[in-house]
Design a protein around this motif. Structure first.
Motif, mmCIF file in Angstrom:
data_model
loop_
_atom_site.group_PDB
_atom_site.id
_atom_site.type_symbol
_atom_site.label_atom_id
_atom_site.label_comp_id
_atom_site.label_asym_id
_atom_site.label_seq_id
_atom_site.Cartn_x
_atom_site.Cartn_y
_atom_site.Cartn_z
ATOM 1 N N TYR A 1 2.386 1.847 -3.891
ATOM 2 C CA TYR A 1 1.143 1.695 -5.068
ATOM 3 C C TYR A 1 0.162 2.452 -4.685
ATOM 4 C CZ TYR A 1 4.102 -2.142 -6.828
ATOM 5 O OH TYR A 1 5.169 -2.776 -7.288
ATOM 6 N N LYS A 2 -0.373 3.103 -5.553
ATOM 7 C CA LYS A 2 -1.749 4.048 -5.445
ATOM 8 C C LYS A 2 -2.859 3.106 -5.582
ATOM 9 C CE LYS A 2 -0.063 8.338 -7.077
ATOM 10 N NZ LYS A 2 1.406 7.964 -7.334
ATOM 11 N N PRO A 3 -4.177 3.382 -4.897
ATOM 12 C CA PRO A 3 -5.287 2.548 -4.892
ATOM 13 C C PRO A 3 -5.463 2.046 -6.402
ATOM 14 C CG PRO A 3 -5.706 4.089 -3.329
ATOM 15 C CD PRO A 3 -4.290 4.467 -4.008
ATOM 16 N N HIS A 4 -5.453 2.729 -7.262
ATOM 17 C CA HIS A 4 -5.831 2.370 -8.705
ATOM 18 C C HIS A 4 -4.809 1.582 -9.447
ATOM 19 C CE1 HIS A 4 -3.531 5.903 -9.684
ATOM 20 N NE2 HIS A 4 -3.017 5.213 -10.837
ATOM 21 N N GLU A 5 -3.593 1.651 -8.585
ATOM 22 C CA GLU A 5 -2.654 0.509 -9.295
ATOM 23 C C GLU A 5 -2.757 -1.009 -8.584
ATOM 24 O OE1 GLU A 5 0.693 3.174 -8.184
ATOM 25 O OE2 GLU A 5 0.906 3.457 -10.480
ATOM 26 N N TYR A 6 -3.465 -1.141 -7.372
ATOM 27 C CA TYR A 6 -3.542 -2.343 -6.536
ATOM 28 C C TYR A 6 -3.784 -3.547 -7.541
ATOM 29 C CZ TYR A 6 -3.632 0.185 -2.452
ATOM 30 O OH TYR A 6 -3.314 1.226 -1.449
ATOM 31 N N THR B 1 0.689 -1.132 -0.010
ATOM 32 C CA THR B 1 0.078 -0.053 0.180
ATOM 33 C C THR B 1 0.834 1.284 0.100
ATOM 34 O OG1 THR B 1 -0.040 -0.040 2.398
ATOM 35 C CG2 THR B 1 -2.157 -1.095 1.103
#
Length: 41
Positions: free
Chosen positions: A26-31, A23
């Motif tokens: 990485y940004k949430p849209h990259e998870y 976390t």
């Protein structure tokens, strides 16, 4: 039965520990780009 549950808990803890480490960089849209390949491995 308790031993089996303990093993599952250990594996779940490992997965959550890895997720917590990811976390940061990485940004949430990259998870999704990271989680799917790790799940396959």
């Amino acid at each position: 039965m308790a031993i089996r549950s303990a093993k599952i808990d250990q594996k779940a803890d490992l997965i959550w520990a890895i997720a917590d480490k990811l976390t940061g960089p990485y940004k949430p849209h990259e998870y999704g780009d990271v989680i799917l390949p790790l799940t396959v491995i």
